[in-house]
Enzyme design. Sequence first.
Site, mmCIF file in Angstrom:
data_model
loop_
_atom_site.group_PDB
_atom_site.id
_atom_site.type_symbol
_atom_site.label_atom_id
_atom_site.label_comp_id
_atom_site.label_asym_id
_atom_site.label_seq_id
_atom_site.Cartn_x
_atom_site.Cartn_y
_atom_site.Cartn_z
ATOM 1 N N HIS A 116 71.223 0.811 1.681
ATOM 2 C CA HIS A 116 71.671 -0.134 2.718
ATOM 3 C C HIS A 116 71.574 0.511 4.100
ATOM 4 O O HIS A 116 71.115 -0.106 5.049
ATOM 5 C CB HIS A 116 73.117 -0.555 2.463
ATOM 6 N N CYS B 279 77.714 -3.290 -5.512
ATOM 7 C CA CYS B 279 79.003 -3.948 -5.730
ATOM 8 C C CYS B 279 78.824 -5.354 -6.301
ATOM 9 O O CYS B 279 79.804 -6.018 -6.661
ATOM 10 C CB CYS B 279 79.825 -3.989 -4.449
ATOM 11 N N ILE C 281 68.314 15.270 13.568
ATOM 12 C CA ILE C 281 68.571 14.708 12.246
ATOM 13 C C ILE C 281 69.785 13.786 12.323
ATOM 14 O O ILE C 281 70.852 14.185 12.798
ATOM 15 C CB ILE C 281 68.805 15.812 11.193
#
Length: 447
Positions: free
Chosen positions: A10, A42, A275
Amino acid sequence: MKVIVVGCTHAGTSAVKNILKEAPEAQVTIYERNDNVSFLSCGIALYVGGVVKDSASLFYSNPEELTNLGANVNMEHDVLDIDVTTKTVTVRNLVTGEELTDTYDKLVMTTGSWPLTPPIPGIDQENILLCKNFNQAKEIIAQADSAKKITVVGAGYIGIELVEAFAMKGKEVTLIDGLDRILNKYLDKEFTDVIEAQLETEGITLALNQQVSSFLGADGKVTGVETAAAVYEADLVILCIGFRPMTDLLAGKVDRIDSGAIIVDEYMRTSNPDIFAAGDSAVVHYNPTGDYSYIPLATNAVRQGMLVGKNIIEPKLAYRGTQGTSGLHLFGLNIGSTGLTEASAKHLGMNVGATYFEDNYRPEFMPTTENVQMKLVYDADTHRILGGQLMSQYDITQSANTLSLAIQNKMTIEDLAITDFFFQPHFDRPWNYLNLLAQQAMEDASN
């Protein structure tokens, strides 16, 4: 600017979409080891229980969409190594076995998390399953079809939802957890007592305060789950013990907490400014305590992923933190929670007050109404709201979002007690039930 996104969860999907929106000139390359992206884990229990018929609806995106947006999508590609000095990644094509090296200007770590699998004797048997990704969901459904006695290990949200789904399918269900209460992270005893009684009414066997010592089996298949208290027969076991962040590729290369979750600042930057990390790979800033925490929720993932995109070129939009707000529908009960429970706050050594209160959500002169159970947790000295819980047959779960906003904005019980909520007898009283809860908290705090 060349951006490599490692893992398309996600958070990864949200990051990619927002990077391409904020920096359309960026060259975005995705390396994902699975054959799908952004699966809503979920929703597995809804799929298992038959509430969701089309598994495709449990994906927030797909490789074709991301390709059409301009990303270079590489499915079934496993990143083997990240060299932060040369800014290169080594990748293996899992289909061909080929290895390649790629370079980046910015790297986004969104590898997500993986279910915990403790070294329990017998855990490797073929009908002991994990519950995280799409392929595991399909395997659970395939094996559950012929299973009669199913044991779920772990009484968090996913475990509880699976228990309901299996019970609704007519299975004999046992729920095992090492703690003495279900949903221990989210709810206090006043609520879990009610839910546990409901589970038992539905015929579910609760084995709480019991640790699994071994999985018994024959011919490579589990036949029973052993604890110090008993042996529970089972022809299918689902492990829902918890999750760990998958961040080993950056071990020793960026700062992490003990769990392995990567520490990020309010712009999703790690200790290495080139990063970024987001979602289940990263910590969240937990507003009730003001500290880092690890809370692997899809809501946190999509927000953090968006922030990666917003801030990939320069810091623009700061993270507001999280309260870990969540909701659950279980055997007709609607449950919402946010922030700290009384038990978790005391475990952290915090000086808190707590108020439990019940009231009907709308006037008794209406044809129907429903009782609402509520609890507010607050700092005993400053009265700042730190957590809240609600449960009712009526859907009051959006009120957990209201309490979440109260925590995020550092509101006190006095603020909530007189907050302006509308009154209309179809929906609530002249004093909304959250007003009444906070007013009771004011009384309790003054005694």
